[in-house]
Design an enzyme around this catalytic site. Structure first.
Site, PDB file in Angstrom:
ATOM      1  N   CYS A  80       0.651  -1.332   0.129  1.00 43.93           N
ATOM      2  CA  CYS A  80      -0.001  -0.019   0.181  1.00 43.93           C
ATOM      3  C   CYS A  80       0.765   1.267  -0.084  1.00 43.93           C
ATOM      4  CB  CYS A  80      -1.049  -0.137   1.124  1.00 43.93           C
ATOM      5  SG  CYS A  80      -1.956  -1.488   1.142  1.00 43.93           S
TER       6      CYS A  80
HETATM    7  C1  UGA Z   1      -1.334   0.390   5.528  1.00 39.39           C
HETATM    8  C2  UGA Z   1      -2.132   1.342   6.489  1.00 39.39           C
HETATM    9  O1  UGA Z   1      -1.554   1.165   7.881  1.00 39.39           O
HETATM   10  C3  UGA Z   1      -3.543   1.064   6.719  1.00 39.39           C
HETATM   11  O2  UGA Z   1      -4.334   1.626   7.238  1.00 39.39           O
HETATM   12  C4  UGA Z   1      -4.264   0.681   4.961  1.00 39.39           C
HETATM   13  O3  UGA Z   1      -5.337   0.329   5.225  1.00 39.39           O
HETATM   14  C5  UGA Z   1      -3.411  -0.056   4.503  1.00 39.39           C
HETATM   15  O4  UGA Z   1      -2.017  -0.011   4.265  1.00 39.39           O
HETATM   16  C6  UGA Z   1      -3.847  -0.187   2.871  1.00 39.39           C
HETATM   17  O5  UGA Z   1      -3.853   0.760   2.291  1.00 39.39           O
HETATM   18  O6  UGA Z   1      -4.483  -1.128   2.575  1.00 39.39           O
HETATM   19  P1  UGA Z   1      -0.100  -1.974   5.821  1.00 39.39           P
HETATM   20  O7  UGA Z   1       0.536  -1.772   4.394  1.00 39.39           O
HETATM   21  O8  UGA Z   1      -0.788  -3.348   6.105  1.00 39.39           O
HETATM   22  O9  UGA Z   1      -1.367  -0.868   6.267  1.00 39.39           O
HETATM   23  O10 UGA Z   1       1.078  -1.897   7.022  1.00 39.39           O
HETATM   24  P2  UGA Z   1       1.517  -0.981   8.035  1.00 39.39           P
HETATM   25  O11 UGA Z   1       1.221  -1.659   9.398  1.00 39.39           O
HETATM   26  O12 UGA Z   1       1.040   0.368   7.733  1.00 39.39           O
HETATM   27  O13 UGA Z   1       3.157  -1.000   7.724  1.00 39.39           O
HETATM   28  C7  UGA Z   1       3.535  -0.319   6.425  1.00 39.39           C
HETATM   29  C8  UGA Z   1       5.004  -0.396   6.518  1.00 39.39           C
HETATM   30  O14 UGA Z   1       5.349   0.492   7.406  1.00 39.39           O
HETATM   31  C9  UGA Z   1       5.719  -1.777   6.973  1.00 39.39           C
HETATM   32  O15 UGA Z   1       6.790  -1.987   6.126  1.00 39.39           O
HETATM   33  C10 UGA Z   1       6.109  -1.350   8.214  1.00 39.39           C
HETATM   34  O16 UGA Z   1       7.292  -2.004   8.810  1.00 39.39           O
HETATM   35  C11 UGA Z   1       6.613   0.213   8.187  1.00 39.39           C
HETATM   36  N1  UGA Z   1       6.441   0.904   9.614  1.00 39.39           N
HETATM   37  C12 UGA Z   1       5.361   1.292  10.047  1.00 39.39           C
HETATM   38  C13 UGA Z   1       7.692   1.593   9.901  1.00 39.39           C
HETATM   39  O17 UGA Z   1       8.780   1.507   9.257  1.00 39.39           O
HETATM   40  N2  UGA Z   1       7.466   2.210  11.055  1.00 39.39           N
HETATM   41  C14 UGA Z   1       6.546   2.510  11.741  1.00 39.39           C
HETATM   42  O18 UGA Z   1       6.573   3.158  12.706  1.00 39.39           O
HETATM   43  C15 UGA Z   1       5.343   1.884  11.224  1.00 39.39           C
END
Ligand code: UGA
Length: 429
Positions: free
Chosen positions: A269
């Site tokens: 995403c």
């Molecule tokens: C993300 C959004 O959080 C959801 O709200 C949204 O619905 C979804 O995309 C989508 O558009 O369908 P997701 O991709 O499943 O969800 O995962 P996240 O938990 O948001 O993490 C995304 C990335 O950011 C991961 O690689 C994670 O490791 C990274 N991340 C997250 C960081 O590097 N630091 C953080 O503090 C948080």
């Protein structure tokens, strides 16, 4: 549970978003039909077996399949549904803009399937689509194949905010529900579907709902790149960015979430949606410098862990590097845009040998890198290693301790701050 409105719902697409949405609506008591063109997936769903891994999904799907949830590969019968959710993929095209072909084809099939109905139906887009898509692509395509009295159709855009690995909880306990609609009637029907959930409902226009989704993902991605940039500065001057962000995140205007520095964001995403927003801005004659920098910081972050490794162990040719964590984040087997991919690519270019382990994503990563040495536990992957890179924030990695004694040299570098033992260096702390 509050609310007595039981709806007949169709969900187009049985992927991550469609299957979670359909299963959760069934859990809320609605009668749900999934249209999934892949027969094998539809059969699995009907047998109560999720074709993908998602925490808690198995339980609710198993309960609903054959009761108030069914899957099929054709559109027959969707004319029973008061509301139809479009949950098909919008993959990136070569230039980063969203490919809307599955959206158009779903819209066309929906219009044809509803053309004999005289009931009122609401077609709701849940897929992430560029602002204007529901109005300029979905609505006209459905109406064209529907062919008559457009007043018996309503249109909504209802973005999802589901994190992989936590999607069921996110659906059942949302921070908010956003519903954009072309009429109050349409919004009222969509609202009924969520009646049993406790959450503020924001009603708005179709275009604004679409923009809310892109903006939310772009803002969260910006927080991560911002923390990574601060982390890169902090590392140069000997400060731990996690101490800094702890102090920063307590400010309620900022909040502590998505401030964890590391290798950057991956997944299906954030990278795709930020790029699509950049393309959309450019097509509108804007130069989105901030969003471009968010991507830029993200692209360079994986290379930084290689720089740290090279400073610590010198020439990597022939050295054995243990890579722990392959999934794009914890609690999933998904490796789409995982930060582990560019890290492994760079390691292979240096001539290093890679010994890899992930609690869930080994099989999926084998399709990208079939020739790495894969192991079934972290200890075996660490055996005899010259260095170790911990790339994904899996909780089980925080408990690793004695396993590191199996390494030849205890050079341990982490891509997210999760390890509790001493002597660990971070990518930007
Ligand atoms: C993300 C959004 O959080 C959801 O709200 C949204 O619905 C979804 O995309 C989508 O558009 O369908 P997701 O991709 O499943 O969800 O995962 P996240 O938990 O948001 O993490 C995304 C990335 O950011 C991961 O690689 C994670 O490791 C990274 N991340 C997250 C960081 O590097 N630091 C953080 O503090 C948080």
């Amino acid at each position: 549970m509050k609310g007595d409105n039981i709806l007949k719902i169709s969900v187009i697409g049985g992927g991550y978003v469609g299957l979670v949405t359909a299963s959760c609506f069934a859990e809320l008591g609605h009668t749900v039909r999934i249209i999934e063109i892949d027969n094998k997936k539809a059969d699995l769903i009907n047998a109560g077996k999720p074709p993908i891994y998602e925490d808690k999904l198995k339980g609710i799907l198993h309960k609903a399949a054959g009761r108030n949830l069914s899957a099929q590969s054709h559109y027959d019968g969707i004319e029973d549904s008061e509301i139809i959710f479009i949950c098909v993929g919008t993959p990136p095209q070569d230039d980063g803009s969203a490919d809307l072909r599955y959206i158009s084809s779903a819209a066309d099939s929906i219009g044809t399937a509803l053309s004999k109905s005289d009931q009122y139906h609401v077609i709701t887009v849940k897929s992430t689509v560029p602002p204007g898509t529901t109005e300029s692509v979905v609505q006209p395509t459905v109406l064209k194949s529907f062919g008559h009295h457009s007043s018996s159709l309503g249109f909504c855009m209802n973005p999802e905010f589901l994190r992989e690995g936590r999607a069921i909880d996110d659906f059942m306990h949302p921070d908010r529900i956003v519903i954009g609609g072309d009429s109050q009637n349409a919004i009222d029907v969509a609202q009924k579907a969520y009646e049993r959930l406790e959450a503020p409902i924001i009603t708005t226009s179709l275009k604004a709902a679409e923009m809310i989704k892109y903006t939310s993902n772009a803002f969260l991605a910006t927080k991560i790149s911002f923390s990574n940039e601060i982390g890169n500065i902090c590392k140069k001057i000997g400060i731990d960015v996690y101490d800094v962000m702890k102090g920063v995140g307590y400010d309620h205007r900022i909040n502590p979430y998505f401030l964890n520095a590391g290798l950057g964001f991956g997944g299906s995403c954030f990278p795709k949606d930020v790029m699509a927003l950049i393309r959309l801005a450019e097509k509108s004659g804007e130069d989105p410098v901030l969003l471009k920098s968010v991507i830029d910081v993200n692209e360079h972050q994986p290379g930084r862990i290689i720089q740290v490794l090279s400073r610590r162990i010198g020439d990597m040719k022939g050295k054995k590097i243990a890579v722990l964590g392959l999934a794009f984040k914890d609690n999933t087997d998904d490796i789409r845009d995982s930060r582990a991919i560019p890290v492994i690519e760079e390691l292979l270019q240096t001539g290093a040998t890679i010994s890899a382990y992930d609690p869930m994503a080994t099989e999926t990563m084998k399709q990208v890198f079939p020739d790495l040495m894969y192991h079934s536990n972290a200890g075996d992957a660490l055996d005899g290693a010259d260095a170790c890179l911990v790339l994904t924030e899996w909780p089980e990695f925080s408990d690793l301790k004695d396993e590191f004694n199996r390494m030849k040299n205890q050079v341990i570098i982490e891509g997210r701050k999760i390890l509790s033992c001493s002597g660990i260096e971070g990518v930007c702390w």
